[in-house]
Write a protein that holds these residues in place. Structure first.
Motif, PDB file in Angstrom:
ATOM      1  N   PRO A   7       0.758  -1.294  -0.127  1.00  0.00           N
ATOM      2  CA  PRO A   7       0.075   0.182   0.034  1.00  0.00           C
ATOM      3  C   PRO A   7       0.810   1.144   0.069  1.00  0.00           C
TER       4      PRO A   7
ATOM      5  N   ASP B 133     -11.966  -8.936  -1.860  1.00  0.00           N
ATOM      6  CA  ASP B 133     -11.729  -8.096  -0.634  1.00  0.00           C
ATOM      7  C   ASP B 133     -10.433  -7.733  -0.528  1.00  0.00           C
TER       8      ASP B 133
ATOM      9  N   GLU C 274      -9.984  -5.203  -7.898  1.00  0.00           N
ATOM     10  CA  GLU C 274     -10.120  -4.984  -6.351  1.00  0.00           C
ATOM     11  C   GLU C 274     -10.142  -3.867  -5.838  1.00  0.00           C
ATOM     12  N   ARG C 275     -10.118  -2.640  -6.827  1.00  0.00           N
ATOM     13  CA  ARG C 275     -10.217  -1.160  -6.305  1.00  0.00           C
ATOM     14  C   ARG C 275      -9.159  -0.814  -5.690  1.00  0.00           C
ATOM     15  N   VAL C 276      -7.838  -1.464  -5.909  1.00  0.00           N
ATOM     16  CA  VAL C 276      -6.648  -1.194  -4.949  1.00  0.00           C
ATOM     17  C   VAL C 276      -6.003  -0.177  -5.794  1.00  0.00           C
ATOM     18  N   THR C 277      -6.176   0.035  -7.270  1.00  0.00           N
ATOM     19  CA  THR C 277      -5.171   1.043  -7.920  1.00  0.00           C
ATOM     20  C   THR C 277      -5.042   2.206  -7.182  1.00  0.00           C
TER      21      THR C 277
ATOM     22  N   LEU D  56      -4.850  -5.305   2.336  1.00  0.00           N
ATOM     23  CA  LEU D  56      -3.804  -4.342   2.097  1.00  0.00           C
ATOM     24  C   LEU D  56      -3.765  -3.196   3.072  1.00  0.00           C
ATOM     25  N   LEU D  57      -5.182  -2.607   3.504  1.00  0.00           N
ATOM     26  CA  LEU D  57      -5.240  -1.648   4.210  1.00  0.00           C
ATOM     27  C   LEU D  57      -5.348  -1.868   5.687  1.00  0.00           C
TER      28      LEU D  57
ATOM     29  N   LEU E   5      -8.507  -5.207  -0.919  1.00  0.00           N
ATOM     30  CA  LEU E   5      -8.402  -3.721  -0.368  1.00  0.00           C
ATOM     31  C   LEU E   5      -8.351  -3.844   1.113  1.00  0.00           C
TER      32      LEU E   5
ATOM     33  N   ALA F 275      -5.878  -5.436  -9.711  1.00  0.00           N
ATOM     34  CA  ALA F 275      -5.539  -4.236  -8.880  1.00  0.00           C
ATOM     35  C   ALA F 275      -6.882  -3.306  -9.320  1.00  0.00           C
ATOM     36  N   ASN F 276      -7.180  -3.205 -10.496  1.00  0.00           N
ATOM     37  CA  ASN F 276      -8.328  -2.507 -10.943  1.00  0.00           C
ATOM     38  C   ASN F 276      -9.559  -2.906 -10.403  1.00  0.00           C
TER      39      ASN F 276
ATOM     40  N   TYR G  98      -4.316   2.949  -4.409  1.00  0.00           N
ATOM     41  CA  TYR G  98      -3.749   2.907  -3.070  1.00  0.00           C
ATOM     42  C   TYR G  98      -2.208   2.445  -3.497  1.00  0.00           C
TER      43      TYR G  98
END
Length: 661
Positions: A295, A516, A316-319, A521-522, A518, A313-314, A321
């Motif tokens: 992250p 999930d 999973e909506r991680v991009t 990672l967070l 994200l 990543a896209n 971060y």
């Protein structure tokens, strides 16, 4: 009397006529993008028609072609090239074959080194000092980057500076530079508004110009004097001798795309609804590798299987971060794949390739994910020459040696491999014909022992299992559901890896639904790893499978533990499960400081267990340095027994004090 600036726009045939026999020619391009196709075609046409110019030296960084004859692949004709210095030969297979057959001399050097050598040439310097390539086939003790017996001159040397080994790469002076832009005015000022990448065109032009050579620029249009804004000019006209206007088909953005304004940074497009990857072997590999994403970190992704991480990543909506980059110069956005590899949709910025390698070589990359063709029991990886094919290293050596953590990704076998995901399990329908995990790699593109020496974290991700580079060699650490160790893994390797207690790969990887990622990672679910037994006043922390990548992760963990201890209302006895726990090498002291803080303020006593002997050793060392009793055990039972013994001793002491009173 001063003369007016001349009009530099001429035909491709006229420009190519300026090249002399034995000239050193450099050309731009990255994989299938930004290639001055009209110039390559004109050079090929002149040689086929006239037999001249002969014996050219070609210098280039990444491969620039379609592997089928376009780009630099046009320069395969016998006698045209006498020597090639390149990072990639795979996109000009006939040239590569000529090198394999000792018909031309050749060197395969790291892409970043060649890119930075352009600057050295431009500045009139003799070469470049770099640690990139040490202990690989580029090291002169292991071949010096020469690709055949015909190539005898040494252009790489080992030197010692202040007691440290470096490689010195000799610069080759450049006579002709092929560059590419979008617009040019009549005086040769070049802009690149419709290009996906800027690459090294400025450094290449300067290198040729300062050597008394010529610079030929291919563009798609001519604009009037004064039209180009100064900051839009990427190559000034003082460096350019000739401007060639190419036909549209010869000036495609890349071989698969005529023009995409999102890749050129001219517009921004929605990416939330990008196509979802099918759940196959490639996606399984990308998903598992995505769990290693740091992250707020900077990441490089290689070609092939690693490209899928960008899509995962896209999805999973991680991009938002992480910051994805390519060695070609793209920073941020969603990395492109296929013919557009190297570019990015909605990039934050595009920098020159040599500057990106400065950033990489200096330690700017938090993580990279790269492909692998072969891997051996020492953790060495080969991507440059295998199966009788000269592929080249590209930017692989720069990136893999200098990233803070490395993930190698690829299928376990290759050639006809057919796998399926059924009911959350991996099913191997047909095994690949060729093994990747062999006794010894054919060529060493990445040195496992050198990585171990520098304590660089390295893992190897396949669709069926994961390996980790340990001080003792390659260890099997994870297995996919449905996979049998002996039948599906050991039976298809030339060596037996270290096997302790491999765990199951995360089951979410094998379900066709969002993972999930994200939250992982967070650290949003970190509190769920903590439980408290009030009757025994015991706090349990389960860090199994958790990866502590940064100081921010340690801060998140500290907060969760402090909150749990304050809720208990008194000092607690703590037991921590570190099985499968991963801690970045640079964080052991920070992690030990957290334990010391908790002991001083919240713990009555603490103990922990881990089956990983290396992790136990490093944690014990870090705790001892801080004057903290380590209490790190191999087995859960031993950790609990220690706490019981400590509690009994404390109770006995209290009873003794009471009796004495």
């Amino acid at each position: 009397m001063a003369q007016m600036k001349k009009n530099k726009v001429i035909s491709a045939r006229e420009a190519i006529a300026l090249i002399r026999e034995n000239d050193v020619v450099t050309t731009t391009g990255f994989v299938q993008s930004c290639i001055p196709e009209a110039l390559h075609a004109a050079l090929e046409e002149r040689f086929v028609e006239t037999g001249s110019p002969k014996n050219l030296t070609l210098i280039m960084t990444a491969g620039a072609g379609d592997s089928k004859g376009l780009g630099t692949g046009r320069l395969h004709h016998e006698g045209l090239l006498g020597r090639v210095i390149a990072a990639n030969f795979g996109r000009m297979p006939k040239v590569a074959q000529a090198a394999k057959e000792n018909r031309i001399r050749g060197y395969n050097l790291p892409q970043g080194v060649i890119s930075q050598l352009y600057r050295a040439c431009a500045a009139g310097q003799p070469g470049l000092f770099s640690k990139v390539g040490l202990h690989t086939y580029v090291d002169p003790r292991h071949g010096g980057g020469r690709v055949n017996d015909l190539t005898s001159d040494d252009i790489v040397k080992v030197v010692e500076v202040d007691g440290e080994e470096w490689l010195f790469y000799t610069a080759t002076k450049i006579d002709v530079a092929f560059i590419r832009g979008t617009s040019a005015d009549p005086h040769g000022n070049i802009s690149m508004e419709k290009e996906a990448l800027t690459l090294d065109v400025l450094a290449q032009a300067m290198a040729a110009r300062n050597n008394g050579g010529i610079v030929i620029a291919q563009v798609e249009r001519i604009v009037d004097d004064g039209f180009l804004l100064p900051k839009d000019v990427r190559v000034p006209g003082i460096l350019v001798d000739c401007v060639v206007v190419a036909e549209p088909e010869m000036h495609r953005m890349n071989y698969g795309v005529m023009h995409n304004p999102a890749l050129a940074g001219q517009i921004r497009v929605p990416v939330a609804n990008m196509a979802k990857m099918p759940l196959d072997a490639r996606k399984v590999i990308a998903r598992r590798a995505a769990f290693e994403l740091p992250p707020n970190g900077v990441v490089n992704l290689g070609v092939g299987a690693p490209e899928g991480i960008s899509a995962v990543a896209n999805e999973e909506r991680v991009t938002p971060y992480i910051t994805l980059t390519t060695e070609a110069g793209a920073v941020g956005g969603v990395l492109a794949s296929g013919s557009s590899f190297g570019a990015a949709t909605n990039a934050d910025c595009i920098i020159d390739q040599n500057q990106m390698f400065d950033f990489y070589d200096g330690g700017g990359l938090d993580m990279t994910c790269l492909g692998m063709a072969e891997c051996d029991e020492e953790g060495n990886v080969n991507t440059s020459s295998f199966g009788g094919k000269l592929n080249g290293c590209g930017g692989f050596i720069n990136i893999s040696q200098n990233a803070r953590s490395v993930v190698f990704a690829g299928t376990f076998t290759v050639g006809g491999l057919d796998v399926a995901i059924e009911d959350g399990r991996l099913v191997i329908r047909q095994e690949g014909r060729s093994r990747k995990f062999i006794r010894q790699v054919e060529q060493n593109t990445f040195s496992g022992p050198y990585a171990k020496q520098r304590s660089q974290p390295v893992i190897y991700v396949t669709e069926r299992c994961v390996f980790e580079l340990t001080p003792d060699g390659l260890e099997l650490t994870e297995i996919a559901p449905g996979v049998d160790i002996h039948r599906d893994i050991l039976a298809h390797m030339d060596f037996k890896p270290i096997i302790n207690r491999p765990k199951m790969m995360d089951i979410r990887i094998f379900r066709d639904e969002p993972m999930d990622l994200l939250a992982d990672l967070l650290n949003l679910n970190l509190c769920e790893r903590v439980s408290y037994d009030a009757d025994r006043n015991m706090l349990f922390l389960n860090l199994e499978g958790w990866h502590c990548r940064s100081k921010e992760d340690i801060a998140d963990l500290r907060k969760v533990l402090v909150d749990a201890c304050e809720k208990a209302g008194k000092r607690v006895k703590s037991v921590v499960n570190h099985d499968g726990f991963k801690l970045s090498e640079s964080l052991y002291d920070d992690y030990a400081e957290m334990i010391q803080y908790l002991l001083e303020n919240y713990y009555e006593t603490t103990t922990r267990y881990a089956t990983n002997a290396f992790l136990r050793l490093k944690m014990q060392e870090a705790l001892k340095r801080r004057g903290v009793a380590p209490h790190v055990f191999e087995r859960k039972e031993d950790a609990h027994a220690f706490l019981e013994a400590t509690a009994n001793a404390a109770n006995l002491a209290r009873r003794s004090e009471t009796a004495a009173a």
